[in-house]
Design an enzyme around this catalytic site. Structure first.
Site, PDB file in Angstrom:
ATOM      1  N   ASN A 167      32.130  24.563 -19.652  1.00  9.79           N
ATOM      2  CA  ASN A 167      33.126  24.080 -18.694  1.00  9.79           C
ATOM      3  C   ASN A 167      32.628  22.848 -17.943  1.00  9.79           C
ATOM      4  O   ASN A 167      33.250  22.408 -16.989  1.00  9.79           O
ATOM      5  CB  ASN A 167      33.450  25.178 -17.680  1.00  9.79           C
ATOM      6  CG  ASN A 167      34.037  26.413 -18.341  1.00  9.79           C
ATOM      7  OD1 ASN A 167      34.818  26.303 -19.276  1.00  9.79           O
ATOM      8  ND2 ASN A 167      33.652  27.583 -17.866  1.00  9.79           N
TER       9      ASN A 167
ATOM     10  N   HIS B 275      43.037  34.756 -13.139  1.00 11.39           N
ATOM     11  CA  HIS B 275      41.598  35.020 -13.307  1.00 11.39           C
ATOM     12  C   HIS B 275      41.164  36.309 -12.589  1.00 11.39           C
ATOM     13  O   HIS B 275      41.719  36.678 -11.545  1.00 11.39           O
ATOM     14  CB  HIS B 275      40.829  33.833 -12.722  1.00 11.39           C
ATOM     15  CG  HIS B 275      39.374  33.818 -13.052  1.00 11.39           C
ATOM     16  ND1 HIS B 275      38.425  34.396 -12.249  1.00 11.39           N
ATOM     17  CD2 HIS B 275      38.707  33.306 -14.112  1.00 11.39           C
ATOM     18  CE1 HIS B 275      37.222  34.216 -12.781  1.00 11.39           C
ATOM     19  NE2 HIS B 275      37.376  33.556 -13.922  1.00 11.39           N
TER      20      HIS B 275
ATOM     21  N   GLU C 106      47.287  29.762 -11.388  1.00  9.79           N
ATOM     22  CA  GLU C 106      46.260  28.769 -11.704  1.00  9.79           C
ATOM     23  C   GLU C 106      46.946  27.463 -12.087  1.00  9.79           C
ATOM     24  O   GLU C 106      47.993  27.490 -12.728  1.00  9.79           O
ATOM     25  CB  GLU C 106      45.391  29.270 -12.877  1.00  9.79           C
ATOM     26  CG  GLU C 106      44.663  30.543 -12.521  1.00  9.79           C
ATOM     27  CD  GLU C 106      43.758  31.085 -13.633  1.00  9.79           C
ATOM     28  OE1 GLU C 106      43.399  30.336 -14.546  1.00  9.79           O
ATOM     29  OE2 GLU C 106      43.429  32.275 -13.560  1.00  9.79           O
TER      30      GLU C 106
ATOM     31  N   SER D 155      42.697  29.506 -17.601  1.00 15.01           N
ATOM     32  CA  SER D 155      41.342  29.335 -18.120  1.00 15.01           C
ATOM     33  C   SER D 155      41.193  29.723 -19.587  1.00 15.01           C
ATOM     34  O   SER D 155      40.345  29.178 -20.277  1.00 15.01           O
ATOM     35  CB  SER D 155      40.355  30.118 -17.262  1.00 15.01           C
ATOM     36  OG  SER D 155      40.679  31.487 -17.250  1.00 15.01           O
TER      37      SER D 155
ATOM     38  N   ASP E 246      44.666  28.136  -8.113  1.00 13.53           N
ATOM     39  CA  ASP E 246      43.255  28.067  -8.490  1.00 13.53           C
ATOM     40  C   ASP E 246      43.130  26.903  -9.470  1.00 13.53           C
ATOM     41  O   ASP E 246      43.663  26.940 -10.576  1.00 13.53           O
ATOM     42  CB  ASP E 246      42.864  29.405  -9.132  1.00 13.53           C
ATOM     43  CG  ASP E 246      41.400  29.446  -9.546  1.00 13.53           C
ATOM     44  OD1 ASP E 246      40.823  28.377  -9.818  1.00 13.53           O
ATOM     45  OD2 ASP E 246      40.851  30.564  -9.631  1.00 13.53           O
TER      46      ASP E 246
ATOM     47  N   HIS F 130      40.052  24.691 -13.487  1.00  9.23           N
ATOM     48  CA  HIS F 130      39.972  23.911 -14.730  1.00  9.23           C
ATOM     49  C   HIS F 130      40.765  22.614 -14.689  1.00  9.23           C
ATOM     50  O   HIS F 130      40.856  21.924 -15.698  1.00  9.23           O
ATOM     51  CB  HIS F 130      40.413  24.766 -15.912  1.00  9.23           C
ATOM     52  CG  HIS F 130      39.477  25.909 -16.153  1.00  9.23           C
ATOM     53  ND1 HIS F 130      38.288  25.757 -16.843  1.00  9.23           N
ATOM     54  CD2 HIS F 130      39.519  27.198 -15.752  1.00  9.23           C
ATOM     55  CE1 HIS F 130      37.657  26.920 -16.878  1.00  9.23           C
ATOM     56  NE2 HIS F 130      38.378  27.814 -16.216  1.00  9.23           N
TER      57      HIS F 130
ATOM     58  N   LYS G  34      32.748  23.789 -12.582  1.00 12.86           N
ATOM     59  CA  LYS G  34      33.284  23.367 -13.878  1.00 12.86           C
ATOM     60  C   LYS G  34      33.085  21.850 -13.987  1.00 12.86           C
ATOM     61  O   LYS G  34      31.962  21.424 -14.176  1.00 12.86           O
ATOM     62  CB  LYS G  34      34.725  23.835 -13.995  1.00 12.86           C
ATOM     63  CG  LYS G  34      34.795  25.359 -13.692  1.00 12.86           C
ATOM     64  CD  LYS G  34      35.155  26.288 -14.710  1.00 12.86           C
ATOM     65  CE  LYS G  34      34.661  27.693 -14.542  1.00 12.86           C
ATOM     66  NZ  LYS G  34      35.609  28.660 -13.994  1.00 12.86           N
TER      67      LYS G  34
END
Ligand SMILES: *Cc1c(COP(=O)(O)O)cnc(C)c1O
Length: 378
Positions: free
Chosen positions: A48, A134, A178, A182, A207, A210, A233
């Site tokens: 990541n 997540h 998110e 992810s 979130d 990523h 990440k």
């Protein structure tokens, strides 16, 4: 003691029988996307570290200088003596990047989510959670004792229906999602989500683990009142954060147990994050590389165009995903198999992540091998 060991052995045997046992492989990832594992040299499509900042010289130097100046540990909780001077710089930089009044940095993304949610939500409240959120969002939601209602992944009519049915029974409401998922690499429909949040007076927390650093910040993202993310990440190091208004941040600093009752980050981590943010701000074209590389891969395989640096290829059973991962390792590629419970049963997959340092010719060779050996089998 005997019953404890028997318990552990039985649980492990059951995991092994379902190809779900995880072993930690020692992985030395000193140089960009190259790693060595079990004596094998591999190109990693599993990290990541999207911008390869974990080994970038200026970032490493900043960490070393901070260690020299402030020591290896924070020496206490930030609420006591662990709030070394680098924190203020990092928090104001993050708040500026996210266009919010304030920011609070946590020990990790996991600690952030497990602390923020219970700091804001309680028994009389309701939390609407995207089904693919997540693990640490679930942890925070459960710790809050609020009622948890799951909506179908990225499905705004599912969310709208559930809010229409249930919102009025509770005091405060929160939506958890998110920006980039992810394990799937797709993005949440933030404009629609924000509209629903306004209609039903719900607080949205995204979130951005990523997305931060690798996808341009959108207008819609700026309207989210609780913008959470991680420094582990694209930022390359370690730590988590929440960007929000000054009052929300102050409340979280007072009430989040994973903030108050844990030691502050080592000075090196904070300094590394500041240097990484400097680099990101100065090099926007470089930050666009991971997505471009992912799109080169999806184009070569005629998969739907990548929306993020994460591209899943669903294999099916856990055992088949493990075998596919091993096949790729024999070709010199590290691509981890993702199995339940991280993903739903029957959707075990290879999760490809792309980083700035990947060479186009390696991506082409990888795509070629996947097309000839794995897509037919999938
Ligand atoms: C990795 C990740 C986290 C956890 O962040 P850490 O800093 O590694 O603890 C939280 N949320 C999502 C979506 C993640 O992918």
């Amino acid at each position: 003691m005997e019953s404890l060991n028997r318990f552990a052995a039985e649980k492990l045997a059951s995991l092994s029988a379902r190809a779900l046992r995880r072993e930690l492989a020692t992985t030395d990832r000193a140089a960009l996307a190259h790693v060595s594992r079990d004596g094998r040299h591999l190109i990693s499509f599993s990290c990541n570290d999207y911008l390869n900042l974990s080994t970038q010289l200026d970032v490493v130097m900043a960490a070393m200088e901070a260690t020299n100046a402030h020591g290896v540990g924070a020496g206490g909780s930030r609420a006591v003596t662990g709030n070394h001077p680098l924190y203020t710089t990092l928090e104001s930089r993050l708040a500026a990047l996210k266009h919010t009044e304030a920011c609070v940095v946590f020990g990790s993304g996991y600690l952030a989510n497990s602390g923020i949610i219970p700091a804001l939500m309680g028994e009389r409240d309701v939390i609407f959670v995207d089904s693919l959120s997540h693990a640490c969002m679930w942890a925070g939601a459960k710790l809050s004792s609020a009622t948890i209602i799951i909506f179908d992944h990225n499905n705004m009519s599912s969310l709208g229906n559930l809010m229409a049915q249930h919102r009025h029974k509770y005091w405060n409401a929160m939506i958890l999602t998110e920006t980039v998922f992810s394990m799937d690499g797709d993005r949440a429909p933030l404009p629609e989500l924000t509209k629903l949040a306004k209609t039903y007076d719900a607080w949205t927390m995204t979130d951005d683990a990523h997305g931060f650093g690798v996808l341009p910040a959108t207008e819609a993202a700026r309207e989210i009142p609780l913008q959470m993310g991680t420094l582990s990440k694209a930022v390359g190091g370690y730590g988590g954060y929440l960007c929000a208004t000054a009052d929300v941040v102050a409340l979280v600093r007072n009430r989040a147990r994973s903030f108050v009752y844990t030691t502050g980050l080592p000075p090196a981590s904070v300094a590394a994050a500041i240097a990484a943010l400097d680099f990101m701000t100065e090099n926007p074209e470089y930050c666009a590389l991971p997505l471009a590389k992912a799109r080169r891969f999806t184009a070569a395989l005629r998969l739907p165009e990548a929306q993020s640096p994460i591209v899943p290829v669903i294999i099916g059973s856990a055992a088949a995903a493990m075998a596919a991962s091993e096949l790729l390792a024999e070709q010199g590629f590290l691509v981890s198999a993702i199995r339940p419970p991280t993903v739903q049963g029957g959707t075990a997959r290879l999760r490809f992540t792309f980083c700035a340092a990947h060479e186009d010719r390696d991506i082409d060779r990888l795509a070629d091998f996947v097309r000839r050996n794995l897509l037919v089998a999938a």
